[in-house]
Each structure stands twice: as C-alpha cells, then as structure tokens.
Design an enzyme around this catalytic site. Structure first.
Site, PDB file in Angstrom:
ATOM      1  N   SER A  64       0.373  -1.644   0.230  1.00  0.00           N
ATOM      2  CA  SER A  64       0.343  -0.267  -0.545  1.00  0.00           C
ATOM      3  C   SER A  64       0.464   1.058  -0.146  1.00  0.00           C
ATOM      4  O   SER A  64       0.567   2.096  -0.541  1.00  0.00           O
ATOM      5  CB  SER A  64      -0.262   0.018   0.887  1.00  0.00           C
ATOM      6  OG  SER A  64      -2.091  -1.085   1.258  1.00  0.00           O
ATOM      7  N   ASP A 156       2.435 -10.560   5.998  1.00  0.00           N
ATOM      8  CA  ASP A 156       2.452 -10.253   4.794  1.00  0.00           C
ATOM      9  C   ASP A 156       3.353 -12.006   3.828  1.00  0.00           C
ATOM     10  O   ASP A 156       4.574 -11.789   2.715  1.00  0.00           O
ATOM     11  CB  ASP A 156       4.397  -9.499   4.103  1.00  0.00           C
ATOM     12  CG  ASP A 156       3.047  -8.345   4.940  1.00  0.00           C
ATOM     13  OD1 ASP A 156       2.100  -7.564   4.488  1.00  0.00           O
ATOM     14  OD2 ASP A 156       3.876  -7.460   5.157  1.00  0.00           O
ATOM     15  N   ALA A 260       6.958   3.454   7.488  1.00  0.00           N
ATOM     16  CA  ALA A 260       6.315   4.438   8.542  1.00  0.00           C
ATOM     17  C   ALA A 260       5.494   4.460   9.165  1.00  0.00           C
ATOM     18  O   ALA A 260       5.405   3.613  10.348  1.00  0.00           O
ATOM     19  CB  ALA A 260       6.561   5.983   7.932  1.00  0.00           C
ATOM     20  N   HIS A 441      -2.326  -3.021  -5.094  1.00  0.00           N
ATOM     21  CA  HIS A 441      -1.803  -4.093  -5.563  1.00  0.00           C
ATOM     22  C   HIS A 441      -3.376  -4.964  -5.224  1.00  0.00           C
ATOM     23  O   HIS A 441      -3.462  -5.150  -4.695  1.00  0.00           O
ATOM     24  CB  HIS A 441      -0.418  -4.136  -4.134  1.00  0.00           C
ATOM     25  CG  HIS A 441      -1.066  -3.685  -3.101  1.00  0.00           C
ATOM     26  ND1 HIS A 441      -1.850  -4.895  -2.365  1.00  0.00           N
ATOM     27  CD2 HIS A 441      -1.197  -3.038  -1.429  1.00  0.00           C
ATOM     28  CE1 HIS A 441      -2.048  -4.246  -1.438  1.00  0.00           C
ATOM     29  NE2 HIS A 441      -2.078  -3.035  -0.974  1.00  0.00           N
TER      30      HIS A 441
END
EC number: 5.4.2.12
Length: 509
Positions: A64, A156, A260, A441
C-alpha cells in the site's frame, strides 16, 4: 455564484488484484455486478503494481505504501527496500553516519545495542537481510551486548513461517560469537497503527523491562510454545527469551523497519517526551535511530532521511489552482495523504482531508464491510457538493480482510466495495463527473498458499484493474501505477509536469 465542479474521482480498491485462477479467489467468487458492468461497458485494462514497475526488486509483491507513493508521484519511485539492500551489497550501509554514531556511543560506554524490527523476508515493512546486516555492523564496531527484539510477521508471509527466519538468525549469532534473541512478539501488538495503545504497551513493556506474558530459553522454544497455544506468527504474545535484557540509559536502540505507518506508534512510545498513549513504567534515555523517517515530527536520529519528491499530483494540482479531497478510513488514511503526497505530512493549498474511523474489531474478518457505507456517504456528499476538482478515495476492505486469510469474509469485503462503487458512479453520473477505478496491489484474489496449504495472507505481484468511467477512450496497454497521475491530469485537461515520467493511459476519442 461559482459553477459547481464536476470531479474526477480516483477510487483505489486496496488489495484488489486480478488472477485468471478462480479457485481461492475472493475477487472472482464475490458477486460484483457494478464492477462487472463498468468493466464491460467502459474502457478497462490491467496495470502493474509490483516489482520493478514500482521501484521494488523484480518479482517483489507491491504494497500500500509503495503503491500510493507511485500513484501520487506519477513516476517510478525507488523504494527504501531497494535502496538499503543495494547499500548493504555495496558496503555503504556499514558506513552509515547515524547508525555508526549510535553504535560507537554504546561501545565507548560499554552499553548494550538493542535492535528491533519485523523479522521477515516479506519486504513490505522490513527485510530480515537488513536486520542481519545491522547485527553484523554492531558486532564489527565492537558491541559486546547485542539484543534482537523480534516482531513476527505471518501477514506478508505465510501465517506460520517464522521458524526458518529464527534458524538464520541463530546461525548468524553463532558465527559472530555474540548477539542473541531477547524478546519476541507478534506484529499485531508491536506494529499497530490505529491507536490501540493497549497492544503497543505490551511490546513496549516487553522490550524495555523484559516483562512478558511468557518466557522461553530460545526463540525456537518460544515459537513452538506459541503454536501450541494456537497463536500464528502475527499474534504471538509477549515472550521474553533467555535472561532479561532490560533497556538501560545510554543503550542504543535501532528500529529496522523501513515503512513508516506501522512504525510510528511504537517509536513515539520510545521518543516522545509528552507521550500520552499509555503510562510508561520505564523511560530509558536511549540513542534511538529510526531506519527511515517515520514522521516529520518524530524528533530522533534517522539513518535514511527522505529524498524529496517535487511536483507530486497533489502539489501540481495546487499549483494549477485546483481543489482536491483525500478520503479514507483510518487504516488507509495515511496512504491517501502522507504517502500519496510523497511523504509530505501537511496539506497543499486547496487540499481537504476526511477520515472515517475504521471499526474497532480485533480482526476485520469480523466486520468485512468495515466502514465502507459511511465512507461512501461522505464521498457521495463531496461529489454532489460541487466543491472539488478531484477526489482520491481508498477502500481498505480487500486488503485488510484479505490479510486475515478468511475466504468467506474476503468475499463479503469485495461485495461491500462493489456496492459502494455502484453508489459512487451513480452520484458521478448525476453531476457529470468521471472516475478511474483501480487498486494499489493484489491480495484478496489469492487466499490460499498452494505450496504450504496455509491461508495466503500476503499481497501478490499480480496485475490490478483500471476502469475509466467517463468519456469514450482508447487505452494504452502495459500501464503501471505511476501512469495514473499523468492519466488524471490529461483527463482534466491539465499539463503534466516534467518530473512525471509516467504516460497517460486513456486517449480520448
């Protein structure tokens, strides 16, 4: 009275990829009459959102942050993963000034070096090769006490895949003759981004004081015990490993996540003097280094400061005197604002922002529609207000529910988004507006990992849809996310700045 504006809306359906495989494909299984009709009756294509096309290593799945940075920049933006991996290979990483300064200070004073981060080969928030490089650097510069505080992934990467990473780190510690695991906790706790401070506190107390719900003699033992409790990697509860290694004044703490959004909360707990998220039992004075800049207002050393992006879509629209709205739920708000603006926290002139609270549930399979109806209410109102030239909206459902690995919930998530897209295009038809519908994505189109037989909770490197709801147009094939901003500007009749190297994908007839 000024004429009502007819906005061009960019709808980003987060985690919505395209796969020819129908099995275990929540996007294909979902009933999506609106998107089916739009793809049939309007100009549509597939574009790339992964690998070299978004500045990641070849074949690396998109994510993202990367997706929104590329969309907003209108050019391929080389990502921190690529940049840092290259520096480790070239040796430049080991000369990094901020990292060296923190390590040398600890070594000189006989203090410990603590390294924390997501132990994963996923490459979305971190890469374990970077963490290994950091441990090597600490050892080379003379650190005797090197403690690794591992956050486990399972999101992930496959839900139970941490053991192979543990073995690699144990082998590294054995080769160096120094360093060890000090703690282990799932990313669900350590990497929250929705102000669930009770979760963050568990990670903070574990690392600062060695206070965990469980203890183990080794990382492998800790993981086996977690699996016996039926905890997947992402949800592993706070576990101290070996003798307590609490953080002391003068110790170095290096955070090895490069992305971040999920690094901010735990960082603020360590570095903000006026922190109010929870009552901190211990506040050691640490030499804290963040790998990249997690937020402009986090005042601590940064190993890889941001490289400025000039003339992102938001900045360029402001220069053209255009109005814009950024809108999403809490989970993706940073993506349509901070990341879309190339890491710029503040608004540009004429830029409004609207945030809708994501539901407070443990995991989003429990409420797959999330807050999509409320988000759409606000989006439709903005379309009809006549106030905005363009609107950027993100629907988080496909990604957030896809990450849970629960197929039926992911199907419902996709159906909820389709329903909302129907409402958006209906509102646009009423005011004469237009829409580009795409994704950042893939995720929900692959819900089973055929190799492991486990739920597939990660992103994919599959292409994503692009539909143009508007005038008659021909489409250029072979597009990528960085082509979207030039496409939008062209559809709005605006010039494309020279910094944008993407190409307009829609040629009006």
């Amino acid at each position: 009275m000024s004429t009502a504006k007819k906005p061009l809306v960019l709808v980003i359906m987060d985690g919505w990829g395209y796969s020819t495989k129908q099995e275990h494909n929540a996007v294909a299984a979902a009933k999506t009459p609106n998107l089916d009709r739009l793809a049939r009756d309007y100009t549509s294509t597939l574009i790339s959102g992964s690998g070299l096309d978004v500045g990641l290593p070849d074949g690396q799945m998109g994510n993202s942050e990367v997706g929104h940075v590329n969309i907003g920049a209108g050019r391929i933006v080389y990502q921190e993963l690529t940049r840092i991996s290259k520096e480790i290979k070239d040796g430049d990483f080991f000369q990094n000034v901020e990292l060296a300064k923190a390590l040398d200070s600890a070594v000189t004073k006989g203090k410990a070096v603590h390294i924390m981060g997501l132990m994963s080969p996923g490459g979305v928030h971190s890469h374990e090769e970077h963490i290994m490089g950091m441990i090597e650097m600490a050892a080379k510069r003379g650190a005797e006490q090197i403690y690794f505080h591992a956050f486990l992934d399972g999101r992930d990467v496959p839900p139970r895949s941490a053991q192979s990473s543990i073995e690699q780190f144990d082998a590294l510690f054995a080769r160096l003759g120094k360093g060890r695991f000090a703690s282990m906790i799932g990313r669900y706790f350590a990497m929250d981004r929705d102000n669930r401070w009770d979760r963050v506190q568990q990670a903070y107390d574990l690392m600062t004081q060695g206070k965990g719900e469980f203890t183990a003699d080794s990382a492998s033992e800790a993981l086996a015990a977690a699996y016996a409790r039926d905890e997947n990697d992402e949800f592993v509860k706070a576990t101290r490993i070996g003798a307590a290694a609490p953080m002391q004044d003068g110790d170095a703490l290096i955070f090895m996540n490069f992305r971040a959004d999920r690094a901010r909360e735990i960082t603020r707990a360590f570095v903000d003097s006026d922190f109010t998220g929870f009552a901190r039992a211990a506040t050691p004075a640490l030499n804290f280094v963040m790998l990249t800049e997690y937020a402009a207002d986090i005042k601590t050393a940064c190993a890889y400061p941001p490289t400025a992006l000039v003339n992102t879509l938001g900045e360029w629209l402001a220069k053209q005197g255009k109005t814009q709205l950024r809108i999403s739920e809490t989970e993706k708000y940073a993506h349509v604002t901070f990341f879309f603006n190339g890491g710029e926290e503040s608004c540009f002139t004429g830029e409004d922002r609207e945030i809708v609270a994501s539901p407070k549930v443990a995991t989003y399979d429990l409420q797959p529609e999330m807050s999509s109806e409320e988000l759409t209410d606000k989006l439709v109102a903005a379309i009809k207000s006549g106030k905005y030239d363009t609107i950027i909206c993100n629907y988080p459902n496909g990604d957030m529910v896809g990450h849970t690995g629960v197929f039926d919930a992911a199907v419902k998530a996709c159906e909820a988004v389709d329903h909302c897209v129907g409402r958006v295009t209906e509102a646009l038809a009423e005011v004469g507006g237009e829409c580009l519908i795409t994704a950042d994505h893939g995720n929900a189109e692959k819900m089973l990992d055929e190799e492991t037989g486990q739920a597939h909770t990660a992103h994919t490197n599959l292409p994503v849809p692009l539909i143009y709801f508007g005038r008659k147009a021909e489409v250029l094939e072979g597009g990528k996310l960085s082509d979207l901003a030039p496409t939008m500007l062209t559809l709005m009749g605006l010039p494309v700045p020279p910094e944008m190297t993407g190409k307009p994908l829609m040629i009006l007839k």
